[in-house]
Design an enzyme around this catalytic site. Sequence first.
Site, PDB file in Angstrom:
ATOM      1  CB  CYS A   2      -0.953   0.077   1.178  1.00 47.90           C
ATOM      2  SG  CYS A   2      -2.216  -1.184   1.177  1.00 47.90           S
ATOM      3  CD1 TRP A  73      -0.493  -6.532  -2.535  1.00 51.75           C
ATOM      4  CD2 TRP A  73      -1.015  -6.844  -0.385  1.00 51.75           C
ATOM      5  NE1 TRP A  73      -0.280  -7.863  -2.229  1.00 51.75           N
ATOM      6  CE2 TRP A  73      -0.593  -8.082  -0.919  1.00 51.75           C
ATOM      7  CE3 TRP A  73      -1.405  -6.799   0.953  1.00 51.75           C
ATOM      8  CZ2 TRP A  73      -0.537  -9.246  -0.171  1.00 51.75           C
ATOM      9  CZ3 TRP A  73      -1.344  -7.969   1.698  1.00 51.75           C
ATOM     10  CH2 TRP A  73      -0.906  -9.179   1.129  1.00 51.75           C
ATOM     11  CE  LYS A 488      13.733 -14.397  -5.934  1.00 46.01           C
ATOM     12  NZ  LYS A 488      13.694 -13.169  -5.190  1.00 46.01           N
ATOM     13  CE  LYS A 606      11.502  -4.455  -3.601  1.00 54.07           C
ATOM     14  NZ  LYS A 606      12.155  -5.716  -3.985  1.00 54.07           N
TER      15      LYS A 606
HETATM   16  C1  F6R Z   1      11.153 -12.043  -2.870  1.00 54.45           C
HETATM   17  C2  F6R Z   1      10.734 -10.888  -2.111  1.00 54.45           C
HETATM   18  C3  F6R Z   1      10.189 -11.081  -0.739  1.00 54.45           C
HETATM   19  C4  F6R Z   1      10.995 -10.238   0.243  1.00 54.45           C
HETATM   20  C5  F6R Z   1      10.384 -10.294   1.638  1.00 54.45           C
HETATM   21  C6  F6R Z   1      11.216  -9.519   2.653  1.00 54.45           C
HETATM   22  O1  F6R Z   1      11.560 -11.713  -4.150  1.00 54.45           O
HETATM   23  O2  F6R Z   1      10.847  -9.786  -2.555  1.00 54.45           O
HETATM   24  O3  F6R Z   1      10.189 -12.417  -0.375  1.00 54.45           O
HETATM   25  O4  F6R Z   1      12.306 -10.714   0.248  1.00 54.45           O
HETATM   26  O5  F6R Z   1       9.094  -9.768   1.599  1.00 54.45           O
HETATM   27  O6  F6R Z   1      11.357  -8.191   2.269  1.00 54.45           O
HETATM   28  P1  F6R Z   1      12.460  -7.277   2.922  1.00 54.45           P
HETATM   29  O7  F6R Z   1      13.774  -7.796   2.497  1.00 54.45           O
HETATM   30  O8  F6R Z   1      12.193  -5.898   2.383  1.00 54.45           O
HETATM   31  O9  F6R Z   1      12.288  -7.363   4.395  1.00 54.45           O
END
Ligand code: F6R
Length: 611
Positions: A2, A73, A488, A606
């Site tokens: 979001c 989201w 991935k 993300k």
């Molecule tokens: C995989 C991906 C997610 C993040 C996870 C943790 O490609 O992007 O699995 O790795 O949500 O995110 P961070 O690293 O920002 O804590």
Amino acid sequence: MCGLVGYLGSKDALPFLLEGLKRLEYRGYDSAGVALLNEGNFSIIKKKGKIANLEAELPEKNLSHAGIGHNRWATHGEPSDVNAHPHQANSGNIVIAHNGIIENHLEIREDLEAKGIEFKSDTDTEVIVQLLDFYMKENPKVFFTDAVQAILPKLAGTYGILFLHKDYPDTLIGVRNGSPLCFGLSNGEFIISSDVIAFATYMPQVVHLEDKEMVIIEKDNYRISTFKGAIVDKELENIDKQQTTASKGEYDHFMLKEIYEQPRSVLRAIRGRLLNEEGNTKLGGINMDVRDFFDIDHICFVGCGTSYHAGLLGVYLMESMARIPSTAEIAPELKYRNPIVRKKTLYVGISQSGETADTNSTLQEIKNKGGKVIGICNVVGSSMARMTGAGIYVHAGLEISVCSTKAFTSQISAIYLLSILMARSKDMSIHAGRRLVKGLDEIPQKISQILEQKDRIREIAKKYSHFNNFLFMGRGNNYPVALEGALKLKEVAYVFAEGYSSAEMKHGAIALIDPECASIFICPDDNMRTKNVSNIQEVRSRNGRILAIVTEGDTEICDVADDVLEIPATEPELTPFLTIIHLQLFSYFIALELGKDIDQPRNLAKSVTVE
Ligand code: F6R
């Protein structure tokens, strides 16, 4: 997850909101909306789907100086125009946009419904605006800010919320409890957002709110207070432009661009931190010196998704190099089994964004129990970086692709640096240290060599793009890489893939092997190679299809695998840096072949800022 953006100033709010939402779109793209305060009334435009759908509905001209916007989201309520934010109170007086989850929304809703309030959406968010509206109706003399403060204690859960009231056209309120919120200011204009990238190009400085803080922006002034009203003084921080601007450049997707950035991003992670002569590394930010390491008898890596996989590799590295017993934990699994926090354990949080709610709340729990916590983080000034106060910035630069690539290699760079540093204070000799430091120094160049094989990887990915089932297998240091490779493929190609230890395969997964199941073996020239070759043979004897990632010149494996991809020779401990590059490109090209939305895969966002 979001995106929130709000504007208050003397200019037209809409272009700022729209641009902010576009920059935040990678955080959520189920629906988007804006609310603009125009001559005492709100115009609200909300659309299911991506920003382009919203943009098509927006007026060309608009004269509002105050507005809020949101990328969603979905958590509660399907993606739809009605469930999109901002949400408006039934009186029409107030609009809000919210990031997070209101855990007691059903209770509040039932209570308000019993008082005759009707709800328009299925969201948890709507209870906030209806509750505030009801409170202001019941208390007609209350000021807007006081009313917001009065209802906050009734909300359970996490939130970043923006509020506008039509009778207070010069006031924009933002509150934070567990979901990031910050604002920038310049010449009497304010932009408030869940992420600094929404306004980094217009504003040189940022103020980050902490949990249970709120900002009240009024005309060309602002004040920050706690939820209870105590005034908080905060420093303005300079914005690091490198961390906040991104374009795809010559690449078709951010994912591909970020894969290609890895020779440079790994270099940035290790630059200035390698001590070739001493066969050691230096990490100023961890605030520990060599004597402090004597007091550490256990390392616990904590993260989610890709960051968890980096932590799992950390276990292999710490145990084999530094001989320190280590564990890796999926953050919320640790938190909710009530962690046994030990004095001699070093807790290492790992996060690209530094905003992952599961990870941050787990680290906070560990801190609350007195644990020693450091962070490995990409985003400077993020919640995790501020909470831990010590750690290693990986300097990967802004990662836009929802599917994380360069963050992984940057995180493992930091973990190798930390492992060597701790190992050298224990059993690792200067010769072994020099060998690894030299090997690390050469990694960026070796990643470039793999990137040059792009056409070959694409050709192989095309051959494998019709498979519906994949097993990614590796052992030792490449077991976490197998998990990461499978992740991935799932994320961007929506193909079922499981990461497995090739050692574990014969204990169950081997039942899946047939000509319709693709086995991706990560089998470089390291201490696990011979065992891996046997595992490959076991799959071969059952007519499984095999793609092997090998060290160049490994003719033995070439003979048993259907296809091979090669990495340049490197130190055996360092192969994960190279094997993962093949797997990232392999997944990218399969997704491309299948026509998937690579930078914004379905259902994902993300930075997951809700638990
Ligand atoms: C995989 C991906 C997610 C993040 C996870 C943790 O490609 O992007 O699995 O790795 O949500 O995110 P961070 O690293 O920002 O804590």
